[in-house]
Design a protein around this motif. Sequence first.
Motif, PDB file in Angstrom:
ATOM      1  N   GLY A 124       0.720  -1.338   0.084  1.00  0.00           N
ATOM      2  CA  GLY A 124      -0.011   0.068  -0.082  1.00  0.00           C
ATOM      3  C   GLY A 124       0.694   1.230  -0.036  1.00  0.00           C
ATOM      4  O   GLY A 124       0.334   2.447   0.168  1.00  0.00           O
ATOM      5  N   ASN A 125       2.018   1.254  -0.356  1.00  0.00           N
ATOM      6  CA  ASN A 125       2.769   2.448  -0.249  1.00  0.00           C
ATOM      7  C   ASN A 125       2.711   2.912  -1.654  1.00  0.00           C
ATOM      8  O   ASN A 125       3.216   2.393  -2.648  1.00  0.00           O
ATOM      9  CB  ASN A 125       4.557   1.908   0.070  1.00  0.00           C
ATOM     10  CG  ASN A 125       5.127   3.237   0.399  1.00  0.00           C
ATOM     11  OD1 ASN A 125       5.631   3.898  -0.645  1.00  0.00           O
ATOM     12  ND2 ASN A 125       5.223   3.575   1.612  1.00  0.00           N
ATOM     13  N   LYS A 126       2.837   4.435  -1.597  1.00  0.00           N
ATOM     14  CA  LYS A 126       2.855   5.208  -2.926  1.00  0.00           C
ATOM     15  C   LYS A 126       4.124   5.059  -3.810  1.00  0.00           C
ATOM     16  O   LYS A 126       4.068   5.503  -4.751  1.00  0.00           O
ATOM     17  CB  LYS A 126       2.255   6.538  -2.807  1.00  0.00           C
ATOM     18  CG  LYS A 126       0.926   6.426  -2.251  1.00  0.00           C
ATOM     19  CD  LYS A 126       0.613   8.188  -1.820  1.00  0.00           C
ATOM     20  CE  LYS A 126      -1.099   7.891  -1.610  1.00  0.00           C
ATOM     21  NZ  LYS A 126      -1.398   9.346  -1.239  1.00  0.00           N
ATOM     22  N   ALA A 127       5.095   4.393  -3.231  1.00  0.00           N
ATOM     23  CA  ALA A 127       6.368   4.269  -4.068  1.00  0.00           C
ATOM     24  C   ALA A 127       5.959   3.512  -5.176  1.00  0.00           C
ATOM     25  O   ALA A 127       6.793   3.639  -6.168  1.00  0.00           O
ATOM     26  CB  ALA A 127       7.595   3.770  -3.185  1.00  0.00           C
ATOM     27  N   GLY A 128       4.923   2.541  -5.091  1.00  0.00           N
ATOM     28  CA  GLY A 128       4.822   1.630  -6.249  1.00  0.00           C
ATOM     29  C   GLY A 128       3.941   2.153  -7.246  1.00  0.00           C
ATOM     30  O   GLY A 128       3.854   1.709  -8.155  1.00  0.00           O
ATOM     31  N   THR A 129       3.304   3.316  -7.333  1.00  0.00           N
ATOM     32  CA  THR A 129       2.306   3.832  -8.070  1.00  0.00           C
ATOM     33  C   THR A 129       2.693   4.007  -9.369  1.00  0.00           C
ATOM     34  O   THR A 129       2.214   3.527 -10.146  1.00  0.00           O
ATOM     35  CB  THR A 129       1.650   5.181  -7.510  1.00  0.00           C
ATOM     36  OG1 THR A 129       1.056   4.996  -6.182  1.00  0.00           O
ATOM     37  CG2 THR A 129       0.740   5.732  -8.506  1.00  0.00           C
ATOM     38  N   LYS A 130       3.999   4.663  -9.675  1.00  0.00           N
ATOM     39  CA  LYS A 130       4.293   4.933 -11.076  1.00  0.00           C
ATOM     40  C   LYS A 130       4.802   3.860 -11.630  1.00  0.00           C
ATOM     41  O   LYS A 130       4.268   3.584 -12.936  1.00  0.00           O
ATOM     42  CB  LYS A 130       5.711   5.853 -10.913  1.00  0.00           C
ATOM     43  CG  LYS A 130       6.190   6.397 -12.151  1.00  0.00           C
ATOM     44  CD  LYS A 130       7.535   7.246 -12.215  1.00  0.00           C
ATOM     45  CE  LYS A 130       7.635   7.479 -13.318  1.00  0.00           C
ATOM     46  NZ  LYS A 130       9.104   8.511 -13.265  1.00  0.00           N
ATOM     47  N   ALA A 131       5.356   2.778 -11.371  1.00  0.00           N
ATOM     48  CA  ALA A 131       5.330   1.414 -11.831  1.00  0.00           C
ATOM     49  C   ALA A 131       4.117   0.834 -12.252  1.00  0.00           C
ATOM     50  O   ALA A 131       3.951  -0.026 -13.095  1.00  0.00           O
ATOM     51  CB  ALA A 131       6.412   0.524 -11.214  1.00  0.00           C
ATOM     52  N   LEU A 132       3.080   0.764 -11.187  1.00  0.00           N
ATOM     53  CA  LEU A 132       2.067   0.037 -11.560  1.00  0.00           C
ATOM     54  C   LEU A 132       1.273   0.871 -12.681  1.00  0.00           C
ATOM     55  O   LEU A 132       0.540  -0.027 -13.326  1.00  0.00           O
ATOM     56  CB  LEU A 132       1.340   0.088 -10.217  1.00  0.00           C
ATOM     57  CG  LEU A 132       1.567  -0.846  -9.090  1.00  0.00           C
ATOM     58  CD1 LEU A 132       1.018  -0.642  -7.685  1.00  0.00           C
ATOM     59  CD2 LEU A 132       1.610  -2.351  -9.404  1.00  0.00           C
ATOM     60  N   VAL A 133       1.258   1.864 -12.671  1.00  0.00           N
ATOM     61  CA  VAL A 133       0.466   2.739 -13.537  1.00  0.00           C
ATOM     62  C   VAL A 133       0.860   2.356 -14.847  1.00  0.00           C
ATOM     63  O   VAL A 133       0.094   2.030 -16.158  1.00  0.00           O
ATOM     64  CB  VAL A 133       0.614   4.374 -13.617  1.00  0.00           C
ATOM     65  CG1 VAL A 133       0.340   4.956 -14.830  1.00  0.00           C
ATOM     66  CG2 VAL A 133      -0.090   4.639 -12.348  1.00  0.00           C
ATOM     67  N   LYS A 134       2.438   2.244 -15.295  1.00  0.00           N
ATOM     68  CA  LYS A 134       3.031   1.703 -16.399  1.00  0.00           C
ATOM     69  C   LYS A 134       2.480   0.536 -16.840  1.00  0.00           C
ATOM     70  O   LYS A 134       2.211   0.260 -18.132  1.00  0.00           O
ATOM     71  CB  LYS A 134       4.538   1.794 -16.071  1.00  0.00           C
ATOM     72  CG  LYS A 134       5.536   0.983 -17.343  1.00  0.00           C
ATOM     73  CD  LYS A 134       6.820   1.193 -16.895  1.00  0.00           C
ATOM     74  CE  LYS A 134       7.700   0.286 -18.243  1.00  0.00           C
ATOM     75  NZ  LYS A 134       9.018   0.375 -18.078  1.00  0.00           N
ATOM     76  N   HIS A 135       2.348  -0.329 -15.929  1.00  0.00           N
ATOM     77  CA  HIS A 135       1.905  -1.864 -16.121  1.00  0.00           C
ATOM     78  C   HIS A 135       0.360  -1.798 -16.322  1.00  0.00           C
ATOM     79  O   HIS A 135       0.008  -3.033 -16.642  1.00  0.00           O
ATOM     80  CB  HIS A 135       2.195  -2.638 -15.109  1.00  0.00           C
ATOM     81  CG  HIS A 135       3.709  -3.070 -15.454  1.00  0.00           C
ATOM     82  ND1 HIS A 135       4.336  -4.200 -16.390  1.00  0.00           N
ATOM     83  CD2 HIS A 135       5.190  -2.561 -14.954  1.00  0.00           C
ATOM     84  CE1 HIS A 135       5.702  -4.091 -16.104  1.00  0.00           C
ATOM     85  NE2 HIS A 135       6.036  -3.054 -15.304  1.00  0.00           N
ATOM     86  N   LEU A 136      -0.218  -0.793 -16.428  1.00  0.00           N
ATOM     87  CA  LEU A 136      -1.636  -0.924 -16.746  1.00  0.00           C
ATOM     88  C   LEU A 136      -1.693  -1.241 -18.189  1.00  0.00           C
ATOM     89  O   LEU A 136      -2.736  -1.423 -18.837  1.00  0.00           O
ATOM     90  CB  LEU A 136      -2.420   0.245 -16.452  1.00  0.00           C
ATOM     91  CG  LEU A 136      -2.807   0.664 -14.871  1.00  0.00           C
ATOM     92  CD1 LEU A 136      -3.370   2.114 -14.835  1.00  0.00           C
ATOM     93  CD2 LEU A 136      -3.748  -0.499 -14.713  1.00  0.00           C
ATOM     94  N   ARG A 137      -0.652  -1.197 -18.881  1.00  0.00           N
ATOM     95  CA  ARG A 137      -0.475  -1.028 -20.347  1.00  0.00           C
ATOM     96  C   ARG A 137       0.360  -2.475 -20.721  1.00  0.00           C
ATOM     97  O   ARG A 137       0.756  -2.735 -21.901  1.00  0.00           O
ATOM     98  CB  ARG A 137       0.193  -0.165 -21.187  1.00  0.00           C
ATOM     99  CG  ARG A 137      -0.537   1.571 -20.915  1.00  0.00           C
ATOM    100  CD  ARG A 137       0.331   2.632 -21.828  1.00  0.00           C
ATOM    101  NE  ARG A 137       1.651   2.816 -21.213  1.00  0.00           N
ATOM    102  CZ  ARG A 137       1.934   3.452 -20.347  1.00  0.00           C
ATOM    103  NH1 ARG A 137       1.343   3.918 -19.577  1.00  0.00           N
ATOM    104  NH2 ARG A 137       3.376   3.592 -20.275  1.00  0.00           N
ATOM    105  N   ASP A 138       0.427  -3.369 -19.954  1.00  0.00           N
ATOM    106  CA  ASP A 138       1.238  -4.493 -19.915  1.00  0.00           C
ATOM    107  C   ASP A 138       0.533  -5.436 -21.064  1.00  0.00           C
ATOM    108  O   ASP A 138      -0.627  -5.272 -20.986  1.00  0.00           O
ATOM    109  CB  ASP A 138       1.189  -5.285 -18.526  1.00  0.00           C
ATOM    110  CG  ASP A 138       2.162  -6.441 -18.458  1.00  0.00           C
ATOM    111  OD1 ASP A 138       3.246  -6.007 -18.033  1.00  0.00           O
ATOM    112  OD2 ASP A 138       1.805  -7.434 -19.035  1.00  0.00           O
ATOM    113  N   PRO A 139       1.384  -5.943 -21.782  1.00  0.00           N
ATOM    114  CA  PRO A 139       0.887  -7.010 -22.855  1.00  0.00           C
ATOM    115  C   PRO A 139      -0.030  -8.051 -22.394  1.00  0.00           C
ATOM    116  O   PRO A 139      -0.943  -8.657 -22.947  1.00  0.00           O
ATOM    117  CB  PRO A 139       2.064  -7.341 -23.573  1.00  0.00           C
ATOM    118  CG  PRO A 139       3.180  -7.339 -22.725  1.00  0.00           C
ATOM    119  CD  PRO A 139       2.788  -6.024 -21.747  1.00  0.00           C
ATOM    120  N   ASP A 140       0.197  -8.608 -21.058  1.00  0.00           N
ATOM    121  CA  ASP A 140      -0.477  -9.598 -20.281  1.00  0.00           C
ATOM    122  C   ASP A 140      -1.619  -9.089 -19.538  1.00  0.00           C
ATOM    123  O   ASP A 140      -1.769  -8.255 -18.734  1.00  0.00           O
ATOM    124  CB  ASP A 140       0.552 -10.384 -19.488  1.00  0.00           C
ATOM    125  CG  ASP A 140      -0.226 -11.713 -19.084  1.00  0.00           C
ATOM    126  OD1 ASP A 140      -1.527 -11.557 -18.374  1.00  0.00           O
ATOM    127  OD2 ASP A 140       0.230 -12.818 -19.381  1.00  0.00           O
TER     128      ASP A 140
END
Length: 406
Positions: A124-140
């Motif tokens: 639940g830490n916001k340090a992961g937000t940027k990377a997770l947003v990027k993977h909203l476009r993940d091919p899988d």
Amino acid sequence: MTSLFELEKTGDVDQITSLLTNSNSEPVRRRAADILGEVDASDEEVVGPLVTAAQSDSSETVRAAAIDALDQRHAVERLVSALTGEEIPTDGAEWARAEALVETLSADQPELRMASANALGRIGNKAGTKALVKHLRDPDQRVRARAARALGRIEDQRAISALRKRLSDESVEVRRESADSLGRIGGDESLAALLDLLDDESETVRRIAANSLGNFGSAEPLDALVSMLTDESETVRRAAVFSLIELLSNAPGQKSHELRERMVEKLSANDHRSVVDSLVDILEQGNQPHQRRNAAWLLGRVTGENNREAAIEALASVLDDDDGMTAQFAATSIAEVGGEIAEDVLLEVLEDPETSGSARAKAAFTLGKVGGERARRELDSLIDETDDEEVRKRAFSALSKLGGRG
């Protein structure tokens, strides 16, 4: 062969793990993984088979289910460690743990990306937000769905715009997780995004929107949910009712009274059969106390002339509910609905020898509010016949309101 349902009820971990490992049926293995995520058993019994399934099962859906089960057990880091060969810390500063998982989120193996996304969401830490947003476009699509879910857990406003774009994703699962996360994050932009879905031609999309609107802790989605009660789809209408119940549960204490008044005003304006049916379903099948309490309370205030019988019978069936507040709300709601049917049903409760003393006491007391001459006679007889002191006490109280003993 014992069914998975029976195995889940008995908590037979050995049999469930055997099915996860050896069954030739993909749906059986997937369901076995789901159960192992929730079963009351030690991690020593459960985590190993789930880690193996997440790594090597032949089915993508089973591997995904195993990863989610590990997440439920707060053990998904075990899988990350198994896949990377490196120890992943499970304690210490949240930001440090999040940064370690951000690195594995970019791995080639989709199962590792899924596990990392789940773990980041749980931290639940916001340090992961940027990377997770990027993977909203993940091919899988499985990774996209879990990234969307994780962002909802983190509740970072910076993710709203990216989640909004995923509401048109080709994957239903991604759309559902994105909508649910927008509901969790809340705010005007999230609400606007979900309201845009209410007229979608897809029943699934409208149902997803209805479900997600229940996550808001305010009255803002109330009008939208009420409008969905006339949707052509029964599943959408029922989802809207469930979300209305969730709004009552999520509203802050100081706003709860105002929300209840507004909801009752809007729902009682129309005698929606779908509302009563859905509330009855929650009472009969729900396992969350807050949902059942609110369903019992709301039934008494929105049931119109056309749906009295179904509502009162459902309320009477929970007069002896294990949750005292649900039982109490049921009694007060029967009094609110009132009418001859209420008297009939309550008298049936009193006359049923299988009914618990608690339910009979509540039925007796409520008859004092809705009963007539027939109720007065029955209560008069009951006082002399019952050995239950609480029932007698409630019957005396009710009888005093109906004119006293004959």
